[in-house]
Each structure stands twice: as structure tokens, then as C-alpha cells.
Enzyme design. Structure first.
Site, PDB file in Angstrom:
ATOM      1  N   GLY A 191      -1.734  -6.905   1.495  1.00 18.11           N
ATOM      2  CA  GLY A 191      -3.030  -6.824   2.184  1.00 18.11           C
ATOM      3  C   GLY A 191      -2.959  -6.788   3.697  1.00 18.11           C
ATOM      4  O   GLY A 191      -2.709  -5.749   4.301  1.00 18.11           O
TER       5      GLY A 191
ATOM      6  N   GLU B 253       0.081   1.120   4.497  1.00 17.70           N
ATOM      7  CA  GLU B 253       0.400  -0.266   4.880  1.00 17.70           C
ATOM      8  C   GLU B 253      -0.377  -1.292   4.050  1.00 17.70           C
ATOM      9  O   GLU B 253       0.148  -2.345   3.681  1.00 17.70           O
ATOM     10  CB  GLU B 253       0.091  -0.456   6.372  1.00 17.70           C
ATOM     11  CG  GLU B 253       0.400  -1.828   6.926  1.00 17.70           C
ATOM     12  CD  GLU B 253       1.893  -2.169   6.883  1.00 17.70           C
ATOM     13  OE1 GLU B 253       2.653  -1.545   7.625  1.00 17.70           O
ATOM     14  OE2 GLU B 253       2.287  -3.053   6.099  1.00 17.70           O
TER      15      GLU B 253
ATOM     16  N   GLY C  70      -8.493  -9.244   0.342  1.00  9.40           N
ATOM     17  CA  GLY C  70      -9.749  -9.550   1.022  1.00  9.40           C
ATOM     18  C   GLY C  70     -10.157  -8.424   1.943  1.00  9.40           C
ATOM     19  O   GLY C  70      -9.319  -7.642   2.428  1.00  9.40           O
TER      20      GLY C  70
ATOM     21  N   GLU D 110      -8.680  -7.113  -8.393  1.00  9.38           N
ATOM     22  CA  GLU D 110      -9.003  -5.710  -8.670  1.00  9.38           C
ATOM     23  C   GLU D 110     -10.287  -5.677  -9.496  1.00  9.38           C
ATOM     24  O   GLU D 110     -10.658  -6.688 -10.116  1.00  9.38           O
ATOM     25  CB  GLU D 110      -7.862  -5.073  -9.476  1.00  9.38           C
ATOM     26  CG  GLU D 110      -6.514  -5.098  -8.772  1.00  9.38           C
ATOM     27  CD  GLU D 110      -6.511  -4.354  -7.441  1.00  9.38           C
ATOM     28  OE1 GLU D 110      -6.871  -3.181  -7.404  1.00  9.38           O
ATOM     29  OE2 GLU D 110      -6.171  -4.981  -6.420  1.00  9.38           O
TER      30      GLU D 110
ATOM     31  N   SER E 230     -15.913  -1.532   2.742  1.00  6.23           N
ATOM     32  CA  SER E 230     -16.906  -2.257   3.550  1.00  6.23           C
ATOM     33  C   SER E 230     -16.237  -2.928   4.750  1.00  6.23           C
ATOM     34  O   SER E 230     -16.803  -2.969   5.854  1.00  6.23           O
ATOM     35  CB  SER E 230     -17.603  -3.331   2.714  1.00  6.23           C
ATOM     36  OG  SER E 230     -18.242  -2.738   1.628  1.00  6.23           O
TER      37      SER E 230
ATOM     38  N   LYS F 180       3.847  -3.588  -6.103  1.00  7.44           N
ATOM     39  CA  LYS F 180       4.155  -3.885  -4.697  1.00  7.44           C
ATOM     40  C   LYS F 180       5.661  -4.048  -4.493  1.00  7.44           C
ATOM     41  O   LYS F 180       6.207  -3.612  -3.474  1.00  7.44           O
ATOM     42  CB  LYS F 180       3.389  -5.133  -4.267  1.00  7.44           C
ATOM     43  CG  LYS F 180       1.881  -4.875  -4.186  1.00  7.44           C
ATOM     44  CD  LYS F 180       1.081  -6.150  -4.101  1.00  7.44           C
ATOM     45  CE  LYS F 180      -0.410  -5.863  -3.942  1.00  7.44           C
ATOM     46  NZ  LYS F 180      -1.246  -7.055  -4.158  1.00  7.44           N
TER      47      LYS F 180
ATOM     48  N   ASP G 163       0.430  -5.750 -10.811  1.00  9.23           N
ATOM     49  CA  ASP G 163       0.105  -5.471  -9.396  1.00  9.23           C
ATOM     50  C   ASP G 163       1.273  -5.897  -8.502  1.00  9.23           C
ATOM     51  O   ASP G 163       1.691  -5.163  -7.599  1.00  9.23           O
ATOM     52  CB  ASP G 163      -1.184  -6.223  -9.025  1.00  9.23           C
ATOM     53  CG  ASP G 163      -1.589  -5.977  -7.581  1.00  9.23           C
ATOM     54  OD1 ASP G 163      -2.246  -4.963  -7.316  1.00  9.23           O
ATOM     55  OD2 ASP G 163      -1.219  -6.799  -6.718  1.00  9.23           O
TER      56      ASP G 163
ATOM     57  N   ILE H   6      -0.841  -8.392   5.753  1.00  9.22           N
ATOM     58  CA  ILE H   6       0.464  -8.591   6.435  1.00  9.22           C
ATOM     59  C   ILE H   6       1.065  -7.218   6.745  1.00  9.22           C
ATOM     60  O   ILE H   6       1.226  -6.401   5.838  1.00  9.22           O
ATOM     61  CB  ILE H   6       1.462  -9.376   5.553  1.00  9.22           C
ATOM     62  CG1 ILE H   6       0.845 -10.659   5.007  1.00  9.22           C
ATOM     63  CG2 ILE H   6       2.743  -9.672   6.321  1.00  9.22           C
ATOM     64  CD1 ILE H   6       1.773 -11.436   4.075  1.00  9.22           C
TER      65      ILE H   6
HETATM   66  N1  NDP Z   1      -9.658  -5.890  -2.648  1.00 12.89           N
HETATM   67  C1  NDP Z   1      -8.547  -6.119  -1.967  1.00 12.89           C
HETATM   68  O1  NDP Z   1      -8.375  -7.209  -1.389  1.00 12.89           O
HETATM   69  C2  NDP Z   1      -7.485  -5.074  -1.857  1.00 12.89           C
HETATM   70  C3  NDP Z   1      -7.594  -3.865  -2.511  1.00 12.89           C
HETATM   71  N2  NDP Z   1      -6.601  -2.923  -2.389  1.00 12.89           N
HETATM   72  C4  NDP Z   1      -6.752  -1.633  -3.020  1.00 12.89           C
HETATM   73  O2  NDP Z   1      -7.791  -0.923  -2.320  1.00 12.89           O
HETATM   74  C5  NDP Z   1      -8.477  -0.065  -3.229  1.00 12.89           C
HETATM   75  C6  NDP Z   1      -9.972  -0.407  -3.227  1.00 12.89           C
HETATM   76  O3  NDP Z   1     -10.114  -1.736  -3.636  1.00 12.89           O
HETATM   77  P1  NDP Z   1     -11.539  -2.473  -3.559  1.00 12.89           P
HETATM   78  O4  NDP Z   1     -12.224  -2.121  -2.315  1.00 12.89           O
HETATM   79  O5  NDP Z   1     -11.256  -3.891  -3.855  1.00 12.89           O
HETATM   80  O6  NDP Z   1     -12.281  -1.806  -4.809  1.00 12.89           O
HETATM   81  P2  NDP Z   1     -13.826  -1.883  -5.176  1.00 12.89           P
HETATM   82  O7  NDP Z   1     -13.893  -1.825  -6.657  1.00 12.89           O
HETATM   83  O8  NDP Z   1     -14.489  -2.992  -4.476  1.00 12.89           O
HETATM   84  O9  NDP Z   1     -14.409  -0.519  -4.562  1.00 12.89           O
HETATM   85  C7  NDP Z   1     -14.107   0.737  -5.103  1.00 12.89           C
HETATM   86  C8  NDP Z   1     -14.967   1.752  -4.395  1.00 12.89           C
HETATM   87  O10 NDP Z   1     -14.585   3.040  -4.826  1.00 12.89           O
HETATM   88  C9  NDP Z   1     -15.737   3.771  -5.234  1.00 12.89           C
HETATM   89  N3  NDP Z   1     -15.362   4.678  -6.320  1.00 12.89           N
HETATM   90  C10 NDP Z   1     -14.804   4.367  -7.506  1.00 12.89           C
HETATM   91  N4  NDP Z   1     -14.613   5.477  -8.245  1.00 12.89           N
HETATM   92  C11 NDP Z   1     -15.077   6.510  -7.492  1.00 12.89           C
HETATM   93  C12 NDP Z   1     -15.188   7.915  -7.699  1.00 12.89           C
HETATM   94  N5  NDP Z   1     -14.767   8.486  -8.835  1.00 12.89           N
HETATM   95  N6  NDP Z   1     -15.726   8.671  -6.712  1.00 12.89           N
HETATM   96  C13 NDP Z   1     -16.155   8.113  -5.561  1.00 12.89           C
HETATM   97  N7  NDP Z   1     -16.069   6.774  -5.302  1.00 12.89           N
HETATM   98  C14 NDP Z   1     -15.536   5.999  -6.258  1.00 12.89           C
HETATM   99  C15 NDP Z   1     -16.739   2.734  -5.686  1.00 12.89           C
HETATM  100  O11 NDP Z   1     -18.050   3.273  -5.580  1.00 12.89           O
HETATM  101  P3  NDP Z   1     -19.358   2.416  -5.931  1.00 12.89           P
HETATM  102  O12 NDP Z   1     -19.432   1.354  -4.871  1.00 12.89           O
HETATM  103  O13 NDP Z   1     -20.471   3.380  -5.820  1.00 12.89           O
HETATM  104  O14 NDP Z   1     -19.132   1.873  -7.294  1.00 12.89           O
HETATM  105  C16 NDP Z   1     -16.459   1.617  -4.700  1.00 12.89           C
HETATM  106  O15 NDP Z   1     -17.215   1.797  -3.528  1.00 12.89           O
HETATM  107  C17 NDP Z   1      -7.795  -0.250  -4.580  1.00 12.89           C
HETATM  108  O16 NDP Z   1      -6.763   0.705  -4.695  1.00 12.89           O
HETATM  109  C18 NDP Z   1      -7.177  -1.643  -4.471  1.00 12.89           C
HETATM  110  O17 NDP Z   1      -6.087  -1.838  -5.325  1.00 12.89           O
HETATM  111  C19 NDP Z   1      -5.483  -3.148  -1.620  1.00 12.89           C
HETATM  112  C20 NDP Z   1      -5.327  -4.319  -0.957  1.00 12.89           C
HETATM  113  C21 NDP Z   1      -6.299  -5.383  -1.047  1.00 12.89           C
HETATM  114  N1  LIG Z   2      -5.914  -7.648  -6.155  1.00 15.41           N
HETATM  115  C1  LIG Z   2      -4.929  -7.652  -5.129  1.00 15.41           C
HETATM  116  C2  LIG Z   2      -5.519  -7.087  -3.886  1.00 15.41           C
HETATM  117  C3  LIG Z   2      -4.499  -6.716  -2.906  1.00 15.41           C
HETATM  118  O1  LIG Z   2      -3.599  -5.949  -3.147  1.00 15.41           O
HETATM  119  C4  LIG Z   2      -4.461  -9.070  -4.867  1.00 15.41           C
HETATM  120  O2  LIG Z   2      -5.104 -10.002  -5.345  1.00 15.41           O
HETATM  121  O3  LIG Z   2      -3.424  -9.234  -4.210  1.00 15.41           O
END
Ligand code: NDP
Ligand SMILES: N[C@@H](CC=O)C(=O)O
Length: 426
Positions: A136, A131, A303, A191, A17, A206, A202, A138
Site C-alpha cells: 500500500g 508501486e 487504506g 478487497e 476516492s 505481493k 493476496d 510503503i
Molecule cells: N483498498 C486498498 O487499501 C488497496 C487496494 N489495492 C488495489 O486497488 C484496486 C482498487 O481497490 P479498491 O479501491 O479497494 O476497490 P473498490 O472495490 O473500493 O473500488 C473499485 C472501483 O472500481 C469500479 N469498477 C469495478 N468494476 C468496474 C468496471 N467493469 N468498469 C468500471 N469501473 C469498475 C467500481 O465502480 P463502482 O464504484 O461504480 O462500483 C469502484 O469504483 C484493486 O486492484 C485493489 O486490489 C491496492 C492497495 C491497497
Molecule cells: N486488501 C489489501 C489491500 C492492499 O493491498 C490488504 O489488506 O493489504
């Protein structure tokens, strides 16, 4: 003439998003600076009918088929922000095999299968950038690979998990563990299953990625042997803070002689030390290197918007490279594998939290030749303890030990300084 590059994305949760929100600005920047127009043509999600927080660009088609994205011949660049290990790995392998460059935020996958995926990317002449996988917002990975290219990194110490740091900071300020975790989840820091955030895994992933780029050295989960924050209490955070320490989940990797020492664990950081001031979702990475000396990088570690910015900067670099026809960064293999030792095995001082009656603790200390300096009721600072003394204390359920930062007694270094080739980000 403006070239159009089609992009596909897997995942539309917190990070996805954020990518959508920042997309128009990134597209304009890339178009203005590079003459390339990016079109986000497909986004895959798990639940097609789920309400979305952000409207998709008009040209974007939402699908629940990962294959529809990674096998689409028109798509040249795939952004993976869905997480998971097996599904994400399969998707990235498919995308690379179809000749697409990949951007991912997936630290679990890069830490555990990064070298295999990087090798595949090279074979397929594609880029693989990640990256956002560490700290996140940085920009620490590209800083390490580009700005330390002619330097030698000696130590990396970091607060690398936004959720854990948010919980520890909130507990220090008076919230309970559960309240703080719920708030971190609501803010999109945690997560989807927060186990790895609080167990230290986690942070370990990293540190494994940082270790590879800083030292050219693969580190394993077993070598790092993470200790998480699940048994740290609000009372411990508060009493430590009142007496000059902040409890932080620290990731450490440090070269001494021809050894690499590492650890992920809660550590009592004296308030005078800069990492003690990194609060809430902020992360901090302190690097010590031969040429620069000490440097510190701080910023939001999790975030939506901050993480999306790291993803989009990778998109910008990958786009430029697509246009220039340079893809599949050559990775220099580690020139040398240093023996790895866990920092917990070195003598150091600890904060000791005791539920034992003071008289029992005194007796226990005398029997085990421990020198304890009282801080306040039930809290002591130990002298430097050897690993045997630590094992004895850790075997007692009513005692909790938290190492104190910068008290490690390093073995005498006799070896010549080692120069290790570092891996490029690719
Ligand atoms: N949140 C954070 O601050 C950070 C996250 N990350 C990493 O980024 C990645 C995403 O994290 P985040 O956005 O928080 O995760 P979310 O759980 O918020 O989002 C996951 C998304 O992936 C989709 N999804 C899951 N499984 C499938 C599948 N089998 N096929 C298609 N789509 C799928 C979900 O769909 P639906 O919406 O329909 O359920 C959802 O839109 C992870 O690897 C996380 O570790 C890294 C740095 C920071
Ligand atoms: N869940 C993780 C998201 C970024 O990697 C965190 O809290 O640092």
C-alpha cells in the site's frame, strides 16, 4: 510554458476516492516542480448513479465506459484502480496499445500477467508503474529497484496484507475473527471479496512481485503454496502472545546457496523480533542484502489515502518521463532462474496447539518420536521437526502447527554466492 497532460482513471472506490482527495495537492506539486498541469478528464465506474464520497474536479467527466477512457486520444496517462483480472487486463492492454502510460494498484494482475504487460509497455514505448500494488503506502518497489540497484538482496521477509495483519492483531487484543474482518472491510482495507486477503493469496501475489524485483526471479503461486489465517483462532493468537510470540502472516523469500526458498503462512514471531511489533493495518518489509545488511520498511499496507499516495507518486514519475520523452523502461530479464523450494520442507520448530487429551498426545508423541515442551494447557513447542514428522502431525485434525520464525535449519551451502540481475520497475 506549462504543458497540460490529460489523465483518465478507472475506478472510484477506496483507492480512487483517495486519489481524488489528494489530487489538488499532487497537481500543485507537479505544476510547481515540473511545469506540467494535470487534468483528470475522465473517470470510469461500474455504477454511474452510485453516491460518491468525494466530489470530482469540475473538469472531470464520470462514465461507465472503460473504452471511453482507454481509447480517448487526448488522454496520455491512465490510472487503473478498479481491480479484477480479466477486465483490468483488457483495459490496460488497450491503454498501452493506444500509447498511454499506465499506473495500477492491481497486484493480482501484476503478479500473474506483469511480465507480459511490461513487455507490451516496452514495445509500445509506454510506462507501466505499480508501486501501490505491494504494501500500500510503503514505497518499497522503487526502493528495491533504485536503492538496491548495486546491492544483492539475500532475503525478503514481509507482512504484506493489511487486512490479515489487522485481523491477527485484533484477535490478539480480544476481538473475534468475524468482528475484526468486518472492521477491516469498513475501513476499506479488505478487497471487495476478502477471500484473497485471508487465504494468503493476496500476500502471495505481493511476494511474487517482490521476488521478481528483489531476485530477478519469477515465483509461482504453486511454489509459494500459501497458507492463510482462516483457521487461526483468537485463542491461539492470545496464548501465543502471552508466551512471547505474535502470530503473523509472513511472506518469506530467501536465497541460500543456489536455491531460493519461499513461503506464505502464519508464523509465530518472537516478540523480540521487529516484525512482531508491526500491528494492525501496518505492513513491514525486512530486507537482508549484501551491502546494507538488515533494513526494515514499515507503514500502512492498505487504506485510501496511503495507497493513493503511492499511485500519485507513480503519476509524478510517469508525468516527468512523458515530458522528457523517456518511456518504456527497459527491463532486464532474469539472469538466472534459481530452483525454488518451499520453506515448509526444511526442518524447523513449531508451536503445536492440541485439542487431544494430554495422555493421548503423550502417547502420540512417543510413537512418532516427537519432543514436545509444554507451554500451557494444550500448547507445546516442538523440537526441530523433519517434513515427515510435520506431515504426520498435520494429518491429525485435532492438532495445529504454526512454524516458529528463525528456527529453520538451512541446508549446508557449498555453492558460490550467486549474483542475479534484478528487474527494473517499469
Ligand atoms: N483498498 C486498498 O487499501 C488497496 C487496494 N489495492 C488495489 O486497488 C484496486 C482498487 O481497490 P479498491 O479501491 O479497494 O476497490 P473498490 O472495490 O473500493 O473500488 C473499485 C472501483 O472500481 C469500479 N469498477 C469495478 N468494476 C468496474 C468496471 N467493469 N468498469 C468500471 N469501473 C469498475 C467500481 O465502480 P463502482 O464504484 O461504480 O462500483 C469502484 O469504483 C484493486 O486492484 C485493489 O486490489 C491496492 C492497495 C491497497
Ligand atoms: N486488501 C489489501 C489491500 C492492499 O493491498 C490488504 O489488506 O493489504
Amino acid at each position: 510554458m506549462t504543458t497540460t497532460i490529460q489523465v483518465g482513471m478507472l475506478g472510484l472506490g477506496t483507492v480512487g476516492s483517495g486519489v481524488i482527495t489528494r489530487w489538488p495537492q499532487a497537481v500543485t506539486t507537479i505544476e510547481t516542480t515540473q511545469g506540467i498541469h494535470l487534468q483528470l478528464t475522465k473517470v470510469a465506474v461500474a455504477h454511474l448513479t452510485r453516491a460518491r464520497q468525494v466530489p470530482l474536479p469540475p473538469e472531470t467527466h464520470l462514465t461507465d465506459s472503460i473504452t471511453a477512457v482507454v481509447a480517448d486520444p487526448q488522454i496520455q496517462l491512465v490510472i487503473e484502480v478498479m481491480g479484477t483480472l480479466t477486465t483490468a487486463k483488457r483495459a490496460i492492454v488497450a491503454a498501452l496499445t493506444h500509447g498511454k502510460s499506465v499506473i495500477t494498484a492491481n497486484k493480482d494482475l501484476i503478479a500473474t500477467a506483469g511480465q507480459e504487460l511490461i513487455a507490451l509497455a516496452r514495445r509500445e514505448h509506454c510506462d507501466l508503474f505499480y508501486e501501490a500494488s505491494v504494501a500500500g503506502g510503503i514505497p518499497i518497489l522503487r526502493t528495491l529497484t533504485d536503492s538496491y540497484a548495486t546491492d544483492t538482496v539475500q532475503a525478503v521477509t514481509g507482512i504484506l496484507n493489511g487486512t490479515a495483519n489487522y485481523i491477527l492483531s485484533a484477535m490478539t487484543a480480544g476481538q473475534s475473527y468475524d468482528q475484526a474482518l468486518t472492521a477491516a472491510q469498513r475501513a476499506g482495507y479488505a478487497e471487495s471479496d476478502p477471500t484473497n486477503d485471508v487465504s494468503g493469496l493476496d500476500t502471495t501475489y505481493k511476494l511474487m512481485i517482490l521476488g521478481q524485483l528483489a531476485f530477478g526471479q519469477p515465483l509461482t503461486r504453486e511454489q509459494i503454496h500459501p497458507v492463510g489465517i482462516t483457521t487461526v483462532t483468537a485463542a491461539q493468537c492470545q496464548v501465543a502472545a502471552r508466551h512471547g510470540w505474535q502470530l503473523k502472516l509472513l511472506a518469506q523469500a530467501q536465497r541460500a546457496g543456489d536455491h531460493l526458498y519461499c513461503r506464505v503462512a502464519p508464523v509465530a514471531v518472537p516478540t523480540g523480533q521487529i516484525l512482531s511489533q508491526v500491528q494492525g493495518v501496518q505492513n513491514g518489509v525486512a530486507i537482508r542484502s549484501q551491502a546494507i545488511g538488515e533494513s526494515l520498511y514499515t507503514g500502512p499496507g492498505a487504506g485510501s489515502t496511503a495507497t493513493a499516495n503511492s499511485v500519485l507518486n507513480d503519476v509524478l514519475v510517469a508525468t516527468r518521463r512523458l515530458q522528457q520523452g523517456i518511456r518504456g523502461t527497459a527491463l532486464s530479464a532474469p539472469a538466472r532462474r534459481l530452483p525454488v523450494t518451499n520453506l515448509a520442507t526444511l526442518p524447523q520448530a513449531y508451536l503445536l496447539f492440541s485439542d487431544l487429551a494430554p495422555v493421548d498426545l503423550q502417547c502420540y508423541a512417543a510413537t512418532n518420536q516427537l519432543v514436545l515442551t509444554p507451554i500451557t494447557a494444550g500448547v507445546y513447542q516442538t523440537d526441530v521437526l523433519n517434513p515427515q514428522q510435520v506431515r504426520i502431525l498435520q494429518a491429525t485434525e485435532d492438532l495445529k502447527l504454526i512454524p516458529i520464525a528463525e528456527t529453520v535449519q538451512w541446508p549446508e551451502v557449498t555453492a558460490q554466492p550467486v549474483t542475479v540481475a534484478r528487474a527494473a520497475l517499469g
